[in-house]
Design an enzyme around this catalytic site. Structure first.
Site, PDB file in Angstrom:
ATOM      1  N   GLY A 129       0.821  -1.212   0.000  1.00 24.79           N
ATOM      2  CA  GLY A 129       0.000   0.000   0.000  1.00 24.79           C
ATOM      3  C   GLY A 129       0.851   1.256   0.000  1.00 24.79           C
ATOM      4  N   SER A 131       0.899   3.909  -3.200  1.00 27.47           N
ATOM      5  CA  SER A 131       0.289   5.021  -3.938  1.00 27.47           C
ATOM      6  C   SER A 131      -1.064   5.441  -3.369  1.00 27.47           C
ATOM      7  CB  SER A 131       0.084   4.610  -5.395  1.00 27.47           C
ATOM      8  OG  SER A 131       1.307   4.292  -5.989  1.00 27.47           O
ATOM      9  N   SER A 163      -2.223  -3.435  -5.805  1.00 23.68           N
ATOM     10  CA  SER A 163      -2.412  -4.674  -6.562  1.00 23.68           C
ATOM     11  C   SER A 163      -2.694  -5.867  -5.651  1.00 23.68           C
ATOM     12  CB  SER A 163      -1.173  -4.970  -7.406  1.00 23.68           C
ATOM     13  OG  SER A 163      -1.022  -3.982  -8.389  1.00 23.68           O
ATOM     14  N   GLU A 248      16.863  -6.474  -4.419  1.00 24.78           N
ATOM     15  CA  GLU A 248      16.983  -7.266  -5.638  1.00 24.78           C
ATOM     16  C   GLU A 248      17.007  -6.414  -6.897  1.00 24.78           C
ATOM     17  OE1 GLU A 248      14.206 -10.466  -5.767  1.00 24.78           O
ATOM     18  OE2 GLU A 248      15.126 -11.450  -4.059  1.00 24.78           O
ATOM     19  N   THR A 380       7.503   6.425 -13.125  1.00 27.25           N
ATOM     20  CA  THR A 380       7.242   6.591 -14.555  1.00 27.25           C
ATOM     21  C   THR A 380       8.543   6.856 -15.304  1.00 27.25           C
ATOM     22  OG1 THR A 380       6.986   8.977 -14.374  1.00 27.25           O
ATOM     23  CG2 THR A 380       4.982   7.660 -14.089  1.00 27.25           C
ATOM     24  N   GLU A 382       9.226   9.245 -17.112  1.00 25.67           N
ATOM     25  CA  GLU A 382       9.596  10.665 -16.991  1.00 25.67           C
ATOM     26  C   GLU A 382      10.347  10.916 -15.682  1.00 25.67           C
ATOM     27  OE1 GLU A 382       6.611   9.482 -18.002  1.00 25.67           O
ATOM     28  OE2 GLU A 382       7.021   9.961 -20.098  1.00 25.67           O
TER      29      GLU A 382
END
Lengths: 397, 372
Positions: A129, A131, A163, A248, A380, A382
């Site tokens: 958890g 974002s 997710s 990793e 991202t 960017e």
């Protein structure tokens, strides 16, 4: 600089390959498909447990945590064998790759017993958890807060993109514990069992399909969690976050490399028997992808060699950026090169490949859509470019 | 794969960087271009360091290092846009001679390299294709020798090589012949890389004795393999030249201020810089991999060399346009040194087949199932 590893290393590889071939579950036993990255069908739990018991799940760990105290190069060989064969060790990858290492690095002995070992054995599953609706690239801007009330933290706020949360038993949750501190210094990390009252998980479909349910919104409404679930020191969550993402990392490129290799193979298979080799435009593009695939591998090997020698592998910083964009461009071009044949789109419930973690897309279009995970998740492209420019190239902020 | 330099290699790399940046500053390149200076001293320095014969077998008078060490030096030569006949001698001429099965021949033609001898190779015709299956020169056997006919184009350093390795077609298959430059008619052609010697070599009527015909079973294969070395060398030279241009442009973004901040703080430049960095690292890795395949006699060497050249071409394309843009108007001046290195990088793209040519080789190879 040599093309091959030494004999001892190659013999370690053979030992693992032999073990793998003798112990991998057969295809017929693995037909029940995981529905999210925290959903483990019984066969997937058994497979993870088999590896754990044999010391092959995380070879670098000591035996009590599913390993055999393997050296860095042995850990690499293990990862390389799995990646090149596209065999997943865990179908709850964020748990094995990020959450368990965080607990083993920052946790108490009790936390390791209570959480790390059951997760490693495939008895519990976990989600990450981090974002929030307003904390994406600017992760340190997260607002979900936790307030200590006696022996409990009280959580309020919202996470998103979590997710597998709806299938997970526990969420490693990053929360704000000191609203007055500078934003990186007021964050803590708490293990939140998903059956806690006040925790609501709402899965939502990805653009692949409304049935592709992995993303979740997670709401915390006065959710009370025992204070002992704090991972690492209070307000040291940013350190845990960086540690989590750093685990990793020296070998993550193997997955990127495997994805590009798979693309090279699959596209070749897709055009086998056609006159593709006579199409100069197609050949030019395909050659470029093959070159990218080889370059990722070489830069990866270079980061490994540098890490082994205690040098700083600056190339590492561009591997995710470079390989994810290459993979994305490759998929986009593949669909276009296939023309009308690229329209083909089986359903999500179609067959998936034996023990593949993410090789279950059923069309080139799905494959293309999924490549955006590589250019968005985990920083991202960017943001990656900004980081490389500032930290590697020394450009001013 | 252990893909990192060992201590000796790192030491060689830094020595090469230090010596070459001192001995080959932009002022030397400008003096050569203006006709006010020559590169003889630099060449003698390189010879004194035993670098031209670095990868040549000790039995033939060389230092016995590998293509990897040679590649490291070449990258640094690219960084200074080396004006000497190094590249043609070490990566074009020497590999052809090494294919000879006659030890005496190898000693005869490779031995002088250690003391400053130079050489090159001639394969391309007027259309600029380096195809050993279709050489522009032909030969016929005469008593005691072979008589050549034809003209080779785009021969690098043809005007200052002591010896020219020529692939010549005959009715009974090709021959590999070593021609003294003094016997050929060589014309230096105008080229935008002002320190690169691009020449046309007319061999019509030249006769060489039999002992100048190399003892190789398959001359086409020997030249094909030599071209792989040539392409690998050129790729690493391109990487060096790109790195120089990139370093210059990057430094400029930290010094140059506009709107009261260094221009390097702008994201538009940062993202372009990272894209250049990525393509240079990609090309360097593939260049060193090709050198490693040559050093270890790995069967992937043709594929690796093609990948290296394609990647070097991709790098120079982006580096050229972005670095000039980074400098703005200053990059558009003769006085700024940037163009000295960009000329080398772009010229390297145009010889021995460009990126598109080599991508096609890779694409067909891999499409037909070749292993990477």
């Amino acid at each position: 600089m040599k093309l091959t590893f030494d004999a001892e290393t190659e013999s370690f590889r053979q030992t693992f390959v032999d073990w793998l071939e003798a112990n991998m579950p057969p295809e017929a036993a693995t037909t029940e498909r995981p529905s999210s990255t925290a959903d483990l069908p019984q066969w997937a739990r058994d497979w993870q447990r088999t590896q754990f018991d044999a010391g092959w799940l995380v070879p670098g760990n000591p035996p009590e945590y599913g390993g055999q105290n393997a050296t860095l190069i042995q850990q690499f060989i293990h990862n390389e064998v799995l990646a090149t064969r596209h065999v997943a060790d865990s179908f709850n990858p964020q748990a094995l790759g990020i959450i368990v290492p965080s607990i083993l690095t920052f946790g108490t002995e009790e936390q390791k017993e209570r959480w790390a070992i059951p997760i490693l054995r495939g008895e519990l599953t976990a989600a990450l958890g981090m974002s929030e609706p307003n904390a994406g690239s600017d992760l340190a801007g997260l607002r979900t807060k936790a307030v200590l009330d006696g022996e409990e933290f009280v959580l309020n706020g919202q996470k998103v993109w979590t997710s597998g949360a709806h299938d997970a038993d526990v969420i490693l949750t990053f929360v704000r514990t000191d609203p007055d501190a500078p934003k990186h210094k007021g964050i803590s990390c708490i293990l939140v069992p998903t059956d806690t009252e006040g925790v609501t998980r709402r899965p939502f479909g990805s653009y692949i399909s409304p049935e592709d349910l992995d993303f979740n919104e997670v709401f915390f409404d006065d959710a009370r969690v025992p204070a002992e679930n704090l991972l690492g020191p209070l307000n040291a969550g940013w350190k845990v976050a960086n540690g989590s993402l750093g685990h990793e990392r020296a070998m993550l490129w193997l997955n990127y490399s495997a994805a590009l290799d798979r693309f090279v193979d699959e596209f070749r298979n897709a055009v086998a028997g056609t006159d593709a080799a006579d199409d100069d435009r197609l050949v030019d593009w395909y050659g470029s992808v093959a070159i990218d695939a080889q370059a990722v591998k070489l830069l990866g090997y270079r980061t490994l060699a540098k890490t082994r020698r205690g040098m700083i592998p600056t190339e590492q910083s561009i591997l995710k950026l470079f390989s994810s964009e290459s993979n994305q461009d490759a998929h986009a071009r593949a669909i276009e090169e296939l023309g009308a044949l690229g329209l083909d789109h089986e359903t999500l419930s179609g067959p998936f490949r034996h023990l593949h973690l993410d090789g279950y897309m059923n069309s080139w279009f799905d494959g293309y859509l999924r490549t955006f995970a590589g250019t968005i998740a985990g920083g991202t492209s960017e943001i990656q470019r900004n980081i490389v420019a500032e930290r590697v190239l020394g450009m001013p902020r | 794969m252990d893909f990192e330099l060992d201590e000796d290699q790192i030491a060689l790399q830094s020595a090469a960087a230090e010596i070459l940046q001192k001995e080959c500053p932009p002022s030397l390149l400008r003096a050569v271009i203006d006709g006010k200076g020559v590169d003889d001293d630099l060449w003698q320095t390189l010879v004194g360091l035993d670098w031209p014969a670095l990868a040549i077998d000790p039995d033939a008078g060389g230092s016995g290092a590998t293509a990897v060490e040679l590649g490291l030096v070449i990258e640094q030569l690219g960084y200074v846009a080396d004006p000497t006949p190094f590249l043609a001698t070490a990566t074009q001429f020497a590999p052809v001679i090494e294919a000879s099965s006659d030890a005496e021949q190898r000693r005869r033609f490779l031995g002088p390299i250690a003391t400053g001898g130079t050489g090159t190779l001639a394969v391309a015709g007027p259309t600029g294709r380096w195809d050993p299956a279709d050489p522009p020169v032909s030969a016929e056997r005469t008593s005691g020798g072979v008589r050549l006919s034809g003209r080779a184009s785009f021969v690098i350093d043809g005007d200052r090589a002591d010896e020219i390795a020529v692939l010549a077609a005959t009715d009974s298959g090709p021959l590999a012949v070593v021609v003294p430059r003094a016997d050929a008619t060589v014309t230096r052609e105008p080229a935008f890389d002002l320190t690169m010697h691009v020449t046309t070599v007319d061999l019509t009527g030249v006769t060489v004795p039999d002992d100048r015909v190399l003892a190789v079973d398959d001359p086409t294969a020997a030249f094909t393999a030599a071209l792989e070395s040539a392409v690998t060398g050129l790729s690493l030279m391109t990487v060096g030249a790109c790195q120089r241009a990139f370093d210059m442009a990057l430094a400029y973004t930290k010094e140059r201020h506009q709107f009261d901040v260094p221009i390097g703080s702008f994201q538009a430049l940062k993202h372009k810089a990272v894209d250049m960095y990525t393509l240079i690292e990609r090309a360097r890795a593939l260049g060193l991999f090709a050198a490693l395949c040559i050093a270890e006699g790995d069967p992937r060497r043709p594929l690796a060399a093609a990948m290296a050249k394609a990647a070097a071409g991709d790098a120079q394309h982006l580096v050229f346009k972005h670095t000039v843009q980074f400098f703005g108007g200053i990059g558009f001046t003769w006085e700024n040194d940037l163009h000295l290195y960009l000329r080398r990088a772009k010229a390297a793209e145009l010889i021995f087949g460009g990126a598109a040519h080599h991508r096609a080789i890779v694409g067909r190879h891999v499409l037909s199932g070749a292993d990477l």
